[in-house]
Design a protein around this motif. Structure first.
Motif, PDB file in Angstrom:
ATOM      1  N   PRO A  48       0.826  -1.209   0.000  1.00  0.00           N
ATOM      2  CA  PRO A  48       0.000   0.000   0.000  1.00  0.00           C
ATOM      3  C   PRO A  48       0.860   1.259   0.000  1.00  0.00           C
ATOM      4  O   PRO A  48       1.993   1.262   0.497  1.00  0.00           O
ATOM      5  CB  PRO A  48      -0.796  -0.120   1.309  1.00  0.00           C
ATOM      6  N   GLY A  49       0.311   2.330  -0.569  1.00  0.00           N
ATOM      7  CA  GLY A  49       1.066   3.579  -0.586  1.00  0.00           C
ATOM      8  C   GLY A  49       0.460   4.594  -1.521  1.00  0.00           C
ATOM      9  O   GLY A  49      -0.749   4.596  -1.778  1.00  0.00           O
ATOM     10  N   GLY A  50       1.303   5.482  -2.044  1.00  0.00           N
ATOM     11  CA  GLY A  50       0.865   6.513  -2.973  1.00  0.00           C
ATOM     12  C   GLY A  50       0.609   5.944  -4.349  1.00  0.00           C
ATOM     13  O   GLY A  50       0.659   4.723  -4.559  1.00  0.00           O
ATOM     14  N   PRO A  51       0.334   6.813  -5.318  1.00  0.00           N
ATOM     15  CA  PRO A  51       0.048   6.335  -6.672  1.00  0.00           C
ATOM     16  C   PRO A  51       1.135   5.432  -7.247  1.00  0.00           C
ATOM     17  O   PRO A  51       0.841   4.527  -8.041  1.00  0.00           O
ATOM     18  CB  PRO A  51      -0.071   7.640  -7.468  1.00  0.00           C
ATOM     19  N   GLU A  52       2.380   5.657  -6.828  1.00  0.00           N
ATOM     20  CA  GLU A  52       3.482   4.839  -7.340  1.00  0.00           C
ATOM     21  C   GLU A  52       3.375   3.379  -6.904  1.00  0.00           C
ATOM     22  O   GLU A  52       4.095   2.503  -7.422  1.00  0.00           O
ATOM     23  CB  GLU A  52       4.823   5.416  -6.896  1.00  0.00           C
ATOM     24  N   ALA A  53       2.476   3.085  -5.961  1.00  0.00           N
ATOM     25  CA  ALA A  53       2.287   1.704  -5.507  1.00  0.00           C
ATOM     26  C   ALA A  53       1.571   0.847  -6.543  1.00  0.00           C
ATOM     27  O   ALA A  53       1.558  -0.383  -6.439  1.00  0.00           O
ATOM     28  CB  ALA A  53       1.503   1.688  -4.195  1.00  0.00           C
ATOM     29  N   LEU A  54       0.992   1.480  -7.541  1.00  0.00           N
ATOM     30  CA  LEU A  54       0.260   0.754  -8.584  1.00  0.00           C
ATOM     31  C   LEU A  54       1.231   0.227  -9.635  1.00  0.00           C
ATOM     32  O   LEU A  54       1.958   0.994 -10.255  1.00  0.00           O
ATOM     33  CB  LEU A  54      -0.770   1.672  -9.239  1.00  0.00           C
ATOM     34  N   VAL A  55       1.225  -1.094  -9.845  1.00  0.00           N
ATOM     35  CA  VAL A  55       2.195  -1.741 -10.734  1.00  0.00           C
ATOM     36  C   VAL A  55       1.466  -2.540 -11.812  1.00  0.00           C
ATOM     37  O   VAL A  55       0.625  -3.397 -11.510  1.00  0.00           O
ATOM     38  CB  VAL A  55       3.131  -2.678  -9.938  1.00  0.00           C
ATOM     39  N   TRP A  56       1.752  -2.240 -13.073  1.00  0.00           N
ATOM     40  CA  TRP A  56       1.200  -2.987 -14.218  1.00  0.00           C
ATOM     41  C   TRP A  56       2.026  -4.247 -14.377  1.00  0.00           C
ATOM     42  O   TRP A  56       3.182  -4.204 -14.781  1.00  0.00           O
ATOM     43  CB  TRP A  56       1.259  -2.101 -15.446  1.00  0.00           C
ATOM     44  N   ASP A  57       1.446  -5.397 -14.047  1.00  0.00           N
ATOM     45  CA  ASP A  57       2.229  -6.626 -13.960  1.00  0.00           C
ATOM     46  C   ASP A  57       1.491  -7.773 -14.639  1.00  0.00           C
ATOM     47  O   ASP A  57       0.283  -7.716 -14.865  1.00  0.00           O
ATOM     48  CB  ASP A  57       2.486  -6.967 -12.487  1.00  0.00           C
ATOM     49  N   GLU A  58       2.235  -8.819 -14.949  1.00  0.00           N
ATOM     50  CA  GLU A  58       1.631 -10.009 -15.541  1.00  0.00           C
ATOM     51  C   GLU A  58       1.101 -10.900 -14.429  1.00  0.00           C
ATOM     52  O   GLU A  58       1.802 -11.194 -13.449  1.00  0.00           O
ATOM     53  CB  GLU A  58       2.659 -10.759 -16.391  1.00  0.00           C
ATOM     54  N   VAL A  59      -0.158 -11.334 -14.580  1.00  0.00           N
ATOM     55  CA  VAL A  59      -0.833 -12.132 -13.556  1.00  0.00           C
ATOM     56  C   VAL A  59      -1.610 -13.254 -14.251  1.00  0.00           C
ATOM     57  O   VAL A  59      -1.832 -13.212 -15.462  1.00  0.00           O
ATOM     58  CB  VAL A  59      -1.795 -11.265 -12.719  1.00  0.00           C
ATOM     59  N   GLY A 117     -11.194  -5.838  -9.750  1.00  0.00           N
ATOM     60  CA  GLY A 117     -10.642  -6.471 -10.932  1.00  0.00           C
ATOM     61  C   GLY A 117     -10.759  -5.715 -12.223  1.00  0.00           C
ATOM     62  O   GLY A 117     -10.351  -6.210 -13.278  1.00  0.00           O
ATOM     63  N   GLY A 118     -11.314  -4.499 -12.184  1.00  0.00           N
ATOM     64  CA  GLY A 118     -11.486  -3.740 -13.416  1.00  0.00           C
ATOM     65  C   GLY A 118     -10.195  -3.218 -14.009  1.00  0.00           C
ATOM     66  O   GLY A 118     -10.107  -2.979 -15.222  1.00  0.00           O
ATOM     67  N   TYR A 119      -9.158  -3.044 -13.179  1.00  0.00           N
ATOM     68  CA  TYR A 119      -7.859  -2.575 -13.678  1.00  0.00           C
ATOM     69  C   TYR A 119      -7.079  -3.756 -14.232  1.00  0.00           C
ATOM     70  O   TYR A 119      -6.025  -4.134 -13.740  1.00  0.00           O
ATOM     71  CB  TYR A 119      -7.042  -1.964 -12.538  1.00  0.00           C
ATOM     72  N   ALA A 120      -7.590  -4.374 -15.264  1.00  0.00           N
ATOM     73  CA  ALA A 120      -6.971  -5.582 -15.819  1.00  0.00           C
ATOM     74  C   ALA A 120      -7.446  -5.781 -17.245  1.00  0.00           C
ATOM     75  O   ALA A 120      -8.412  -5.164 -17.694  1.00  0.00           O
ATOM     76  CB  ALA A 120      -7.337  -6.804 -14.966  1.00  0.00           C
ATOM     77  N   GLU A 121      -6.758  -6.664 -17.955  1.00  0.00           N
ATOM     78  CA  GLU A 121      -7.131  -6.950 -19.342  1.00  0.00           C
ATOM     79  C   GLU A 121      -8.337  -7.875 -19.430  1.00  0.00           C
ATOM     80  O   GLU A 121      -9.035  -7.892 -20.444  1.00  0.00           O
ATOM     81  CB  GLU A 121      -5.938  -7.560 -20.079  1.00  0.00           C
ATOM     82  N   LYS A 122      -8.593  -8.639 -18.368  1.00  0.00           N
ATOM     83  CA  LYS A 122      -9.753  -9.532 -18.328  1.00  0.00           C
ATOM     84  C   LYS A 122     -10.289  -9.562 -16.896  1.00  0.00           C
ATOM     85  O   LYS A 122      -9.530  -9.402 -15.936  1.00  0.00           O
ATOM     86  CB  LYS A 122      -9.371 -10.957 -18.754  1.00  0.00           C
ATOM     87  N   VAL A 123     -11.601  -9.792 -16.776  1.00  0.00           N
ATOM     88  CA  VAL A 123     -12.191  -9.900 -15.445  1.00  0.00           C
ATOM     89  C   VAL A 123     -13.398 -10.831 -15.522  1.00  0.00           C
ATOM     90  O   VAL A 123     -14.125 -10.845 -16.513  1.00  0.00           O
ATOM     91  CB  VAL A 123     -12.606  -8.509 -14.900  1.00  0.00           C
ATOM     92  N   ALA A 124     -13.583 -11.634 -14.476  1.00  0.00           N
ATOM     93  CA  ALA A 124     -14.753 -12.501 -14.372  1.00  0.00           C
ATOM     94  C   ALA A 124     -15.849 -11.738 -13.622  1.00  0.00           C
ATOM     95  O   ALA A 124     -15.601 -11.156 -12.566  1.00  0.00           O
ATOM     96  CB  ALA A 124     -14.404 -13.790 -13.639  1.00  0.00           C
ATOM     97  N   VAL A 125     -17.058 -11.747 -14.197  1.00  0.00           N
ATOM     98  CA  VAL A 125     -18.154 -10.932 -13.671  1.00  0.00           C
ATOM     99  C   VAL A 125     -19.407 -11.777 -13.479  1.00  0.00           C
ATOM    100  O   VAL A 125     -19.780 -12.521 -14.398  1.00  0.00           O
ATOM    101  CB  VAL A 125     -18.497  -9.784 -14.655  1.00  0.00           C
ATOM    102  N   PRO A 126     -20.087 -11.690 -12.326  1.00  0.00           N
ATOM    103  CA  PRO A 126     -21.395 -12.342 -12.205  1.00  0.00           C
ATOM    104  C   PRO A 126     -22.341 -11.806 -13.276  1.00  0.00           C
ATOM    105  O   PRO A 126     -22.414 -10.592 -13.506  1.00  0.00           O
ATOM    106  CB  PRO A 126     -21.865 -11.932 -10.801  1.00  0.00           C
ATOM    107  N   ALA A 127     -23.056 -12.685 -13.942  1.00  0.00           N
ATOM    108  CA  ALA A 127     -23.900 -12.283 -15.066  1.00  0.00           C
ATOM    109  C   ALA A 127     -24.947 -11.247 -14.663  1.00  0.00           C
ATOM    110  O   ALA A 127     -25.340 -10.404 -15.472  1.00  0.00           O
ATOM    111  CB  ALA A 127     -24.566 -13.509 -15.678  1.00  0.00           C
ATOM    112  N   GLY A 128     -25.379 -11.274 -13.414  1.00  0.00           N
ATOM    113  CA  GLY A 128     -26.373 -10.324 -12.941  1.00  0.00           C
ATOM    114  C   GLY A 128     -25.866  -8.906 -12.817  1.00  0.00           C
ATOM    115  O   GLY A 128     -26.651  -7.982 -12.582  1.00  0.00           O
TER     116      GLY A 128
END
Length: 326
Positions: free
Chosen positions: A9-20, A92-103
């Motif tokens: 956790p931290g400032g904006p620099e804590a956000l890392v675009w990474d492979e998952v 999970g929205g900050y990603a290339e794919k996300v699983a979402v309940p259909a509702g």
């Protein structure tokens, strides 16, 4: 796939675009290839270590997205691979794919760009559930919206005007108030220079606001109560002004007023699905007809989410800041 992770956790620099690892659509879920997401205050709190995702949800930030359905999980009907959608998420929205309940899926509204649709789910569901499903704003009543130029505020103005209500807003600059006026706001209050209680009373012949949508919490609690009309309803959706405040019960009783406080992220799936269904029934026709639109301040590459967070924290934007997948 790639996603924005938060190793520490931290400032904006804590956000890392990474492979998952890629997510998988489970029972009752769909897999969405994300085109865009949007920044919400909750994402900033999560980045800072103050707002963990609900158990079982994605660890990555992002409470809404738009994109195309890539796969259907078991038990899903009414949707097809390739459908263009936007979605309310628990994360999970900050990603290339996300699983979402259909509702929690919504179809792409007519005449709305797929990227811009990412600005809709969280704000529309928040406003509709609080202002209309809980506070029951009616035609002819007055709604006071704090933070009128925010994503929530810009949507609340439009929806309230669409049902025939009068709208008062607070904002911190003349430019932001002008943007609110363009969306239909009737009463413009610069909270740095004016007392919103006095201004609302003046504009309503002393009656006050029938509904107040508040993102400040403790700091505004007493003054919000003063600004409420008899039988008024205060809907608290944020705590930017603190979490503990004093409440004058006598004033609440004398005004026969009601206070509600809600969050959206941790609600049970059934409650979220009911809100999404109500939004599709009542708000989507307004979007399709061009009566309501998403307000987007700018687009930022998702890999540079840190910049987007800085923009939102500095509060120089109007509407939503989008994160677009590279």
């Amino acid at each position: 796939m790639h996603a924005i992770t938060i190793p520490e956790p931290g400032g904006p620099e804590a956000l890392v675009w990474d492979e998952v690892p890629d997510p998988v659509a489970g029972e009752g879920e769909v897999l969405v290839e994300v085109v865009a997401s949007a920044v919400n205050r909750a994402d900033i709190l999560q980045r800072q270590g103050f707002y963990d995702p609900p158990p079982g949800s994605s660890p990555y930030p992002g409470l809404e997205c738009s994109g195309r359905i890539a796969a259907l999980g078991p038990g899903v009907s009414g949707w097809a691979v390739g459908d263009e959608v936007c979605a309310l998420l628990a994360g999970g929205g900050y990603a290339e794919k996300v699983a979402v309940p259909a509702g929690q899926l919504l179809p792409l509204p007519k005449n709305i760009d797929l990227k811009q649709a990412a600005a809709l789910p969280e704000v529309v569901c928040t406003v509709w559930s609080n202002v209309f499903m809980i506070a029951h704003l009616r035609p002819g009543e007055t709604l006071l919206v704090h933070g009128g130029s925010s994503g929530i505020g810009t949507m609340a103005i439009q929806l309230a005007k669409a049902v025939g209500a009068k709208v008062a807003v607070t904002a911190g600059t003349r430019e932001k108030l002008e943007r609110c006026a363009e969306l239909g706001a009737d009463i413009l209050i610069n909270y740095r220079e004016q007392d919103f209680v006095e201004e609302v009373k003046k504009a309503t012949d002393g009656a006050g606001a029938d509904v107040i949508l508040d993102n400040m919490g403790a700091k505004y609690l007493d003054r919000n109560l003063q600004a409420l009309a008899v039988s008024g309803r205060l809907a608290i959706i944020g705590m930017q002004g603190g979490i503990k405040g004093e409440l004058n019960i006598a004033t609440l009783l004398n005004k026969r007023a009601a206070i509600s406080a809600t969050s959206l992220r941790a609600r049970p799936l059934g409650e979220k699905a009911a809100i999404v269904a109500a939004v599709r029934e009542h708000v989507w026709p307004l979007l399709d007809g061009g009566h309501v639109r998403p307000v987007v301040d700018r687009e930022v590459p998702m890999s540079d989410a840190a910049t987007a967070h800085r923009i939102v924290e500095e509060s120089g934007h109007v509407g939503k800041v989008l994160l677009v997948v590279p």
